[in-house]
Enzyme design. Structure first.
Site, PDB file in Angstrom:
ATOM      1  N   GLN A 182      29.222  39.084  36.194  1.00 50.00           N
ATOM      2  CA  GLN A 182      28.128  37.981  36.451  1.00 50.00           C
ATOM      3  C   GLN A 182      27.630  38.046  37.891  1.00 50.00           C
ATOM      4  O   GLN A 182      26.508  38.466  38.184  1.00 50.00           O
ATOM      5  CB  GLN A 182      28.429  36.878  36.137  1.00 50.00           C
ATOM      6  CG  GLN A 182      27.531  35.666  36.632  1.00 50.00           C
ATOM      7  CD  GLN A 182      28.082  34.142  36.340  1.00 50.00           C
ATOM      8  OE1 GLN A 182      27.744  33.216  35.356  1.00 50.00           O
ATOM      9  NE2 GLN A 182      28.873  33.514  37.244  1.00 50.00           N
ATOM     10  N   GLN A 216      41.014  39.147  37.927  1.00 49.01           N
ATOM     11  CA  GLN A 216      41.530  38.674  36.594  1.00 49.01           C
ATOM     12  C   GLN A 216      40.842  37.212  36.632  1.00 49.01           C
ATOM     13  O   GLN A 216      41.805  36.288  37.157  1.00 49.01           O
ATOM     14  CB  GLN A 216      42.930  38.745  36.211  1.00 49.01           C
ATOM     15  CG  GLN A 216      43.121  38.480  34.613  1.00 49.01           C
ATOM     16  CD  GLN A 216      42.633  37.254  34.126  1.00 49.01           C
ATOM     17  OE1 GLN A 216      41.701  36.905  33.664  1.00 49.01           O
ATOM     18  NE2 GLN A 216      43.577  36.024  34.602  1.00 49.01           N
ATOM     19  N   SER A 218      38.173  30.395  45.184  1.00 50.23           N
ATOM     20  CA  SER A 218      37.874  29.817  43.941  1.00 50.23           C
ATOM     21  C   SER A 218      38.215  28.157  44.139  1.00 50.23           C
ATOM     22  O   SER A 218      39.093  28.108  44.890  1.00 50.23           O
ATOM     23  CB  SER A 218      38.541  30.080  42.990  1.00 50.23           C
ATOM     24  OG  SER A 218      38.365  29.276  41.624  1.00 50.23           O
ATOM     25  N   GLU A 251      39.492  26.510  41.875  1.00 49.58           N
ATOM     26  CA  GLU A 251      40.701  26.325  41.461  1.00 49.58           C
ATOM     27  C   GLU A 251      41.949  26.236  42.259  1.00 49.58           C
ATOM     28  O   GLU A 251      42.976  25.687  41.949  1.00 49.58           O
ATOM     29  CB  GLU A 251      41.137  27.495  40.357  1.00 49.58           C
ATOM     30  CG  GLU A 251      39.899  27.338  39.283  1.00 49.58           C
ATOM     31  CD  GLU A 251      40.409  26.316  38.252  1.00 49.58           C
ATOM     32  OE1 GLU A 251      41.496  25.975  38.083  1.00 49.58           O
ATOM     33  OE2 GLU A 251      39.516  25.890  37.517  1.00 49.58           O
ATOM     34  N   TYR A 279      46.231  31.783  38.262  1.00 50.50           N
ATOM     35  CA  TYR A 279      44.981  32.230  38.606  1.00 50.50           C
ATOM     36  C   TYR A 279      44.532  31.397  39.982  1.00 50.50           C
ATOM     37  O   TYR A 279      44.397  32.125  41.070  1.00 50.50           O
ATOM     38  CB  TYR A 279      43.537  31.890  37.659  1.00 50.50           C
ATOM     39  CG  TYR A 279      42.430  32.021  38.347  1.00 50.50           C
ATOM     40  CD1 TYR A 279      41.776  33.470  38.634  1.00 50.50           C
ATOM     41  CD2 TYR A 279      41.522  31.062  38.842  1.00 50.50           C
ATOM     42  CE1 TYR A 279      40.818  33.703  39.201  1.00 50.50           C
ATOM     43  CE2 TYR A 279      40.427  31.323  39.339  1.00 50.50           C
ATOM     44  CZ  TYR A 279      39.849  32.808  39.648  1.00 50.50           C
ATOM     45  OH  TYR A 279      38.725  32.644  40.020  1.00 50.50           O
TER      46      TYR A 279
END
Length: 347
Positions: A12, A88, A130, A132, A153
């Site tokens: 994306q 990933q 990120s 996250e 992740y």
């Protein structure tokens, strides 16, 4: 003419970034993995035969898990800017493939940093960090918030972040982290939450799907529109010195709210179609992410313009069109109103 290398160009963000850099006059190179089937769907509309006169987009086979390939590509190309987006990147999947996630998402940037260091060339590196990484940290989160990752992740991205800072400080490499909060678009992978929802809306209307199975509906995220974040990435590498920046909308909404927004926009009652499947729950959950983008607004002059509800409309319209249905149209009108001269294609 500046030369840029994008890892993850078929994803994306990579596809939007390639479009953006081409619009800026760059020569763009991308790394793609060798496969027996075509995996360049998101960039087919901008790809031209490299033998064509004036071609400025070039693809190279490689894999960020292979240090030798990374070294060869960076050494031979001598890019001015490297945008490292490959990873990933599916958070739920990282619980099932923690070792692979570490090898690709964490160690991938180490291979690139080492390649830049050994080349001796002046290369600017953008690392796709990120939100996250913040995990369980209390919102809102900014550049000074402590990382408390809650997934393999998130842990891998935290490792990457610190490697960038260490190489920046230790070897004087121009390496910056862009800590992006969730950013979505019609090009989002079909297994990611937002796209899974909007695609289901279109398929239900088309009679191709009966139910939508989801996990935790209470998790809250800061969701924005991906093409806007691409310009932020570029601006980070145009600064006079390397640094780290948080990009987001500054607003938080639950998964349930996104489902409601998408279904109600299409005139559907979500309660008739949405079911819960425990396999989609994470072993450890991130409850709430909200970006504090004060630094980006001040230093990059960057601010998100597309709202949460506008994002849902844009994505539903695109998926309805993809399903062969007539879009409702409000999402398309939002794009024309807010981006009268855009450099990217929606789908």
């Amino acid at each position: 003419m500046k030369k840029a290398l994008i890892t993850g160009i078929t994803g994306q963000d990579g596809s939007y970034l390639a479009e953006f850099l081409l619009s800026k006059g760059y020569e763009v190179h991308g790394i793609i993995r060798r496969a027996s089937t075509f995996n360049t769907e998101r960039i087919n509309h901008i790809y031209v035969d490299p033998h064509s006169r004036g071609a400025r987009l070039f693809l190279h086979y490689g894999d960020i898990s292979d240090a030798e390939q990374v070294n060869n590509i960076i050494f031979n190309l001598k890019p001015d800017e490297v945008y490292h987006l490959a990873a990933q990147s599916h958070v739920r999947l990282s619980f099932d493939t923690p070792e692979y996630t570490g090898s690709v998402t964490a160690l991938g940037v180490t291979r690139i940093l080492e390649s830049i260091r050994r080349s001796g060339n002046k290369v600017k590196l953008y690392q796709a960090s990120s939100s996250e990484m913040f995990g369980a940290a209390r919102p809102p989160q900014n550049e000074k918030t402590r990382f408390e990752p809650r997934s393999p992740y998130g842990c891998a991205k935290a490792y990457s972040y610190w490697m960038v800072k260490n190489y920046r400080d230790g070897y004087n490499i121009f390496a910056s982290n862009g800590i992006l909060f969730n950013h979505e678009s019609p090009r989002r992978g079909e297994t990611f939450l937002t796209r899974k929802v909007t695609r289901a809306v279109a398929n239900i209307i088309a009679g191709r799907q009966k139910n939508l199975y989801l996990g935790n509906l209470e998790a809250r995220r800061d969701w924005g529109f991906a093409p806007e974040y691409i310009e932020g990435m570029w601006k980070i590498l145009q600064q006079g010195k390397p640094d780290d920046f948080v990009l987001g909308t500054g607003q938080s909404h639950s998964v349930k709210e996104f489902v409601k927004a998408a279904f109600s926009y299409a005139g559907l009652n979500r309660k008739k179609y949405v079911l819960i499947d425990k396999k989609y729950f994470r072993p450890t959950e991130v409850e709430n992410l909200i970006a504090d983008t004060s630094k980006a607004q001040r230093e990059l002059k960057w601010k998100a313009r597309v709202s949460f509800f506008d994002l849902a409309k844009i994505m539903v319209d695109a998926d309805m069109r993809l399903a062969g249905l007539k879009p409702i149209g409000e999402g398309d009108r939002i794009l024309k109103q807010k981006f009268p001269a855009r450099w990217w294609r929606v789908d």
